[in-house]
Design a protein around this motif. Structure first.
Motif, PDB file in Angstrom:
ATOM      1  N   ASP B  95      64.844  75.546  64.148  1.00 20.09           N
ATOM      2  CA  ASP B  95      65.002  76.088  65.490  1.00 20.09           C
ATOM      3  C   ASP B  95      66.461  76.399  65.777  1.00 20.09           C
ATOM      4  N   GLU B  96      67.333  75.555  65.284  1.00 25.25           N
ATOM      5  CA  GLU B  96      68.756  75.701  65.607  1.00 25.25           C
ATOM      6  C   GLU B  96      69.436  76.750  64.723  1.00 25.25           C
ATOM      7  N   TYR B  97      69.095  76.771  63.470  1.00 26.05           N
ATOM      8  CA  TYR B  97      69.775  77.682  62.544  1.00 26.05           C
ATOM      9  C   TYR B  97      68.872  78.835  62.106  1.00 26.05           C
ATOM     10  N   GLY B  98      67.808  79.015  62.818  1.00 31.39           N
ATOM     11  CA  GLY B  98      66.823  80.021  62.417  1.00 31.39           C
ATOM     12  C   GLY B  98      67.374  81.432  62.340  1.00 31.39           C
ATOM     13  N   PHE B  99      68.393  81.719  63.146  1.00 37.44           N
ATOM     14  CA  PHE B  99      68.959  83.062  63.105  1.00 37.44           C
ATOM     15  C   PHE B  99      69.428  83.422  61.700  1.00 37.44           C
ATOM     16  N   GLY B 100      69.810  82.419  60.950  1.00 37.39           N
ATOM     17  CA  GLY B 100      70.305  82.667  59.594  1.00 37.39           C
ATOM     18  C   GLY B 100      69.205  82.964  58.603  1.00 37.39           C
ATOM     19  N   LEU B 101      67.990  82.564  58.922  1.00 38.88           N
ATOM     20  CA  LEU B 101      66.882  82.800  57.994  1.00 38.88           C
ATOM     21  C   LEU B 101      66.610  84.294  57.837  1.00 38.88           C
ATOM     22  N   ALA B 102      66.984  85.042  58.866  1.00 37.15           N
ATOM     23  CA  ALA B 102      66.736  86.475  58.806  1.00 37.15           C
ATOM     24  C   ALA B 102      67.861  87.209  58.087  1.00 37.15           C
ATOM     25  N   ASP B 103      68.985  86.519  57.957  1.00 38.10           N
ATOM     26  CA  ASP B 103      70.153  87.172  57.375  1.00 38.10           C
ATOM     27  C   ASP B 103      70.041  87.222  55.850  1.00 38.10           C
ATOM     28  N   HIS B 104      69.792  88.414  55.382  1.00 35.60           N
ATOM     29  CA  HIS B 104      69.599  88.582  53.938  1.00 35.60           C
ATOM     30  C   HIS B 104      70.873  88.278  53.162  1.00 35.60           C
ATOM     31  N   ALA B 105      72.007  88.680  53.722  1.00 34.64           N
ATOM     32  CA  ALA B 105      73.278  88.513  53.024  1.00 34.64           C
ATOM     33  C   ALA B 105      73.547  87.042  52.708  1.00 34.64           C
ATOM     34  N   MET B 106      73.204  86.174  53.644  1.00 28.74           N
ATOM     35  CA  MET B 106      73.455  84.751  53.441  1.00 28.74           C
ATOM     36  C   MET B 106      72.537  84.159  52.377  1.00 28.74           C
ATOM     37  N   ALA B 107      71.299  84.621  52.394  1.00 28.05           N
ATOM     38  CA  ALA B 107      70.319  84.063  51.465  1.00 28.05           C
ATOM     39  C   ALA B 107      70.712  84.298  50.011  1.00 28.05           C
ATOM     40  N   VAL B 108      71.522  85.314  49.813  1.00 26.29           N
ATOM     41  CA  VAL B 108      71.873  85.680  48.439  1.00 26.29           C
ATOM     42  C   VAL B 108      73.308  85.275  48.105  1.00 26.29           C
ATOM     43  N   HIS B 109      74.019  84.736  49.091  1.00 26.00           N
ATOM     44  CA  HIS B 109      75.428  84.429  48.863  1.00 26.00           C
ATOM     45  C   HIS B 109      75.618  83.444  47.719  1.00 26.00           C
ATOM     46  N   PRO B 110      76.485  83.811  46.782  1.00 27.00           N
ATOM     47  CA  PRO B 110      76.679  82.983  45.582  1.00 27.00           C
ATOM     48  C   PRO B 110      77.188  81.577  45.884  1.00 27.00           C
ATOM     49  N   GLU B 111      77.875  81.432  47.018  1.00 27.75           N
ATOM     50  CA  GLU B 111      78.420  80.112  47.323  1.00 27.75           C
ATOM     51  C   GLU B 111      77.347  79.179  47.881  1.00 27.75           C
ATOM     52  N   LEU B 112      76.287  79.771  48.429  1.00 31.13           N
ATOM     53  CA  LEU B 112      75.251  78.947  49.058  1.00 31.13           C
ATOM     54  C   LEU B 112      74.068  78.672  48.140  1.00 31.13           C
ATOM     55  N   ARG B 113      73.790  79.620  47.281  1.00 26.70           N
ATOM     56  CA  ARG B 113      72.621  79.505  46.409  1.00 26.70           C
ATOM     57  C   ARG B 113      72.484  78.147  45.733  1.00 26.70           C
ATOM     58  N   PRO B 114      73.527  77.687  45.044  1.00 31.52           N
ATOM     59  CA  PRO B 114      73.365  76.416  44.319  1.00 31.52           C
ATOM     60  C   PRO B 114      72.999  75.261  45.241  1.00 31.52           C
ATOM     61  N   ARG B 115      73.689  75.175  46.363  1.00 26.84           N
ATOM     62  CA  ARG B 115      73.387  74.082  47.303  1.00 26.84           C
ATOM     63  C   ARG B 115      71.949  74.181  47.789  1.00 26.84           C
ATOM     64  N   ALA B 116      71.582  75.387  48.231  1.00 23.66           N
ATOM     65  CA  ALA B 116      70.233  75.563  48.763  1.00 23.66           C
ATOM     66  C   ALA B 116      69.187  75.239  47.698  1.00 23.66           C
TER      67      ALA B 116
END
Lengths: 208, 208
Positions: B95-116
């Motif tokens: 609910d709080e960070y849901g806006f980011g779920l729509a952001d395609h750029a973030m979902a593919v970001h190399p810095e986030l992928r491993p953590r996620a």
DNA sequence: CACTAGTGAGACATTTATGTATCATGTGCG
DNA sequence: CGCACATGATACATAAATGTCTCACTAGTG
């Protein structure tokens, strides 16, 4: 190259990059940027056309599943079949037009709101009828069930794109989860058959 | 006005307009655009910080629910409680960070992928353990169940924003749907209590 | 008081997408 | 052939977001 082919190519490309520019879309469609602008006055115009197309598909899915008749009748058998058919069709629509679900601008567009709301109302009415017919739980709001279906469809779309699940398994997984939930219980209770799913396969064809 | 307060305001504003510009975010945070740029080198930097924060929350939710211990043990009771706690916490995070779920750029970001991916692997491992413990159905891929939970959480977020459901009902609706499904059946079979849900209420506090 | 750090306000250059206009090509049809 | 029409290529103007920089102000600190 008419509007229709361009739209198909646009959908195809937007599904890989939801933020694609008009130039990229034109290239993906195999036309020049100028031609793209001759068919669609601007990005908003194109998006609007795609959104309307998705609403058309949604309406067709409702009609193809016969939810109007099912809503009117109280026959659990009829309602149940319509529900399966509808959900199976919605899976495909969500998969194809899912890129738009993330687009906030479209969701609020004044030209789309009324249409989307009417379709949603029909769906909610149908789900309510399904509750009355004893097909769906009555202790959950029909409006929530409607959202839940969409949420699961989005999840299925994501899983597909990530390669986590096979396309042919999607209806079984989604319907199985939606109807029966994820909690373990007596296997005899299952509502959706585990097998190859003849009904599901047929529904897919009927949905078109 | 430190980074933290700005990020909070940014989340707040992005949840109403996911496409907000840096200028709008700055205004919403009550700082000038220059100051915003002093804390975050650019839009990507800000988004990245928010994304990391959401992953932090996710990790905390997993830890707070004790999924590591639950995964190791085969105790259905322990696993079941961890699952409820985890899902309840995930609802709030979505609910709080849901806006980011729509952001395609973030979902593919190399810095986030491993953590996620690591967090996701832990979750899948936990869900697999839940299947082994007989808490969850074993005939659905754990990875699909993970996606399904997220999809339902997104649906709940949407429903909340549209005013379709009350915030206090969300855990009951989501858990009820996820565990037991939407099909009507013998009421005695329900896994999630229909009542006020003491456990859910506690889990909320524990999740923080 | 004098100094420093943080800030707001504003100017400026850059980038990117977009919308528009023009011109040449090429194809189908009468 | 000659014409209409759609298209591609190209150039141009515009708008909006962004990143950078400068300057003045203020609060707190020594």
């Amino acid at each position: 190259m008419g509007r229709s082919e361009i739209m198909t190519a646009a959908i195809r490309h937007l599904n890989t990059d939801p933020a694609a520019s008009m130039a990229e879309i034109a290239e993906a469609a195999g036309v020049s940027r100028a031609t793209l602008h001759r068919h669609f006055s601007g990005r908003e115009d194109l998006m609007l056309a795609l959104a309307h197309q998705s609403l058309d598909r949604w309406a067709e899915a409702q009609a193809g599943a016969g939810i109007a008749e099912a809503t009117a009748s109280a026959d659990p058998e009829l309602v149940g079949r319509a529900l399966h058919t509808l959900l199976t069709a919605l899976i495909e629509i969500a998969d194809e037009y899912g890129f738009g679900l993330a687009d906030h601008a479209m969701a609020v567009h004044p030209e789309l709101r009324p249409r989307a709301e009417e379709l949603e109302e029909r769906e909610v009415a149908f789900l309510t009828a399904a509750q009355r017919a004893g097909v769906l739980r009555a202790d959950l709001p029909a409006r929530w069930l409607s959202s839940a279906v969409l949420g699961l469809a989005v999840a299925a779309r994501e899983s597909l794109r990530r390669g986590d699940i096979a396309r042919r398994d999607v209806p079984r997984l989604l319907l199985g989860t939606f109807f029966d939930g994820a909690a373990a219980r007596d296997p005899g209770e299952r509502t959706v058959p585990d097998g190859p799913g003849e009904r599901t396969g047929n529904a897919r064809k009927e949905g078109r």
